[in-house]
Design a protein around this motif. Sequence first.
Motif, mmCIF file in Angstrom:
data_model
loop_
_atom_site.group_PDB
_atom_site.id
_atom_site.type_symbol
_atom_site.label_atom_id
_atom_site.label_comp_id
_atom_site.label_asym_id
_atom_site.label_seq_id
_atom_site.Cartn_x
_atom_site.Cartn_y
_atom_site.Cartn_z
ATOM 1 N N GLY A 81 -0.132 70.601 20.759
ATOM 2 C CA GLY A 81 -1.317 69.752 21.564
ATOM 3 C C GLY A 81 -1.865 68.594 20.626
ATOM 4 O O GLY A 81 -1.427 68.671 19.403
ATOM 5 N N PRO A 82 -2.801 68.165 21.175
ATOM 6 C CA PRO A 82 -3.590 66.895 20.543
ATOM 7 C C PRO A 82 -4.341 67.757 19.198
ATOM 8 O O PRO A 82 -5.014 68.700 19.252
ATOM 9 N N ALA A 83 -4.633 66.622 18.352
ATOM 10 C CA ALA A 83 -5.239 67.169 17.100
ATOM 11 C C ALA A 83 -5.913 65.961 16.379
ATOM 12 O O ALA A 83 -5.342 64.784 16.706
ATOM 13 N N VAL A 84 -6.981 66.060 15.758
ATOM 14 C CA VAL A 84 -7.649 64.770 15.057
ATOM 15 C C VAL A 84 -7.489 65.329 13.384
ATOM 16 O O VAL A 84 -8.114 66.367 13.355
ATOM 17 N N ILE A 85 -7.201 64.176 12.757
ATOM 18 C CA ILE A 85 -7.396 64.339 11.324
ATOM 19 C C ILE A 85 -8.150 63.435 10.797
ATOM 20 O O ILE A 85 -8.186 62.291 11.022
ATOM 21 N N ARG A 86 -9.169 63.867 9.860
ATOM 22 C CA ARG A 86 -10.270 63.181 9.351
ATOM 23 C C ARG A 86 -9.811 63.143 7.923
ATOM 24 O O ARG A 86 -9.960 64.042 7.263
ATOM 25 N N THR A 87 -9.948 61.942 7.188
ATOM 26 C CA THR A 87 -9.446 61.867 5.844
ATOM 27 C C THR A 87 -10.602 61.131 5.273
ATOM 28 O O THR A 87 -11.423 60.351 5.719
ATOM 29 N N GLU A 88 -10.697 61.442 3.718
ATOM 30 C CA GLU A 88 -11.813 60.803 2.957
ATOM 31 C C GLU A 88 -11.248 60.579 1.744
ATOM 32 O O GLU A 88 -10.613 61.440 0.943
#
Length: 287
Positions: A81-88
Amino acid sequence: MAQVAQATIGNSEFDRDTAVTLRDPGVPGVYDAELSAGWTIITAVNGGYLLALLGRALGDALPHSDPFTVSAHYLSPSEPGPAVIRTETIRAGRTLSTGQASLVQYAADGTEVERIRVLATYGDLDALPDDVRTTALPPAIPAYRDCLGPSDGPAPAIPGSSAITERLNIRLDPATVGWVVGMPSGKGEMRGWFGLADGRDADPLSLLLTVDALPPTSFELGLKGWTPTVELTTHIRCRPAPGPLRVSITTRNLAGGFLEEDAEVWDSADRLVAQSRQLAKAPLSHG
């Protein structure tokens, strides 16, 4: 019958299922993704697939595109299903850049749940020197035709999804498949030939999948069930040559309910292209 065209790097199911979309060009580093049910095993989304997904996001966010070392901590089981990836971006140098990434999903009540967090260093594999000094040798695996695939024996009695096996072309060394017929060797070894089922050649990103794609060594230790990864560190050593890969995984120590898996991946040119070590929780059930 017309021959089906072989999938290529950038145009394959693996590439489509690890695609990430920058959420807002004005806010760099945040990506939307869809975790495909095609990469599930037993009860959860495969950890190597998740590593490749985050690896793709970091390759887009960082100034360098090739993963050199990727260390991941798996915090909770991921679901299709949907996911969010946050990068830094932590540091951007001339030859190496380092960043971190976090994949989150949302519970039914809207609560954010972090699934996996990664710290990684990227660079340019093509810029590395050719000098190789090693005592490592390719694993002794029988010829491809003499190894065993899913159709060569009874299906192992492991409940849950096995969708990922349809997307992989794995032929296991007969010496490491005793678990299939209830006769595990007890050696904690798994070896075999590896490729993607649609014929896509390997690249640095797909190697992040490869290190976690074979059946767990716990099966050959006489244990059944899910072997959840706690931490996985992967080193990509060079860009793999076209053709099938050979993978060797060993466990030397199961203690306190946890085991380590050390993996080596060799390409068709007899080069060690990837190495990994993971800590996993051992299954509780015995064969």
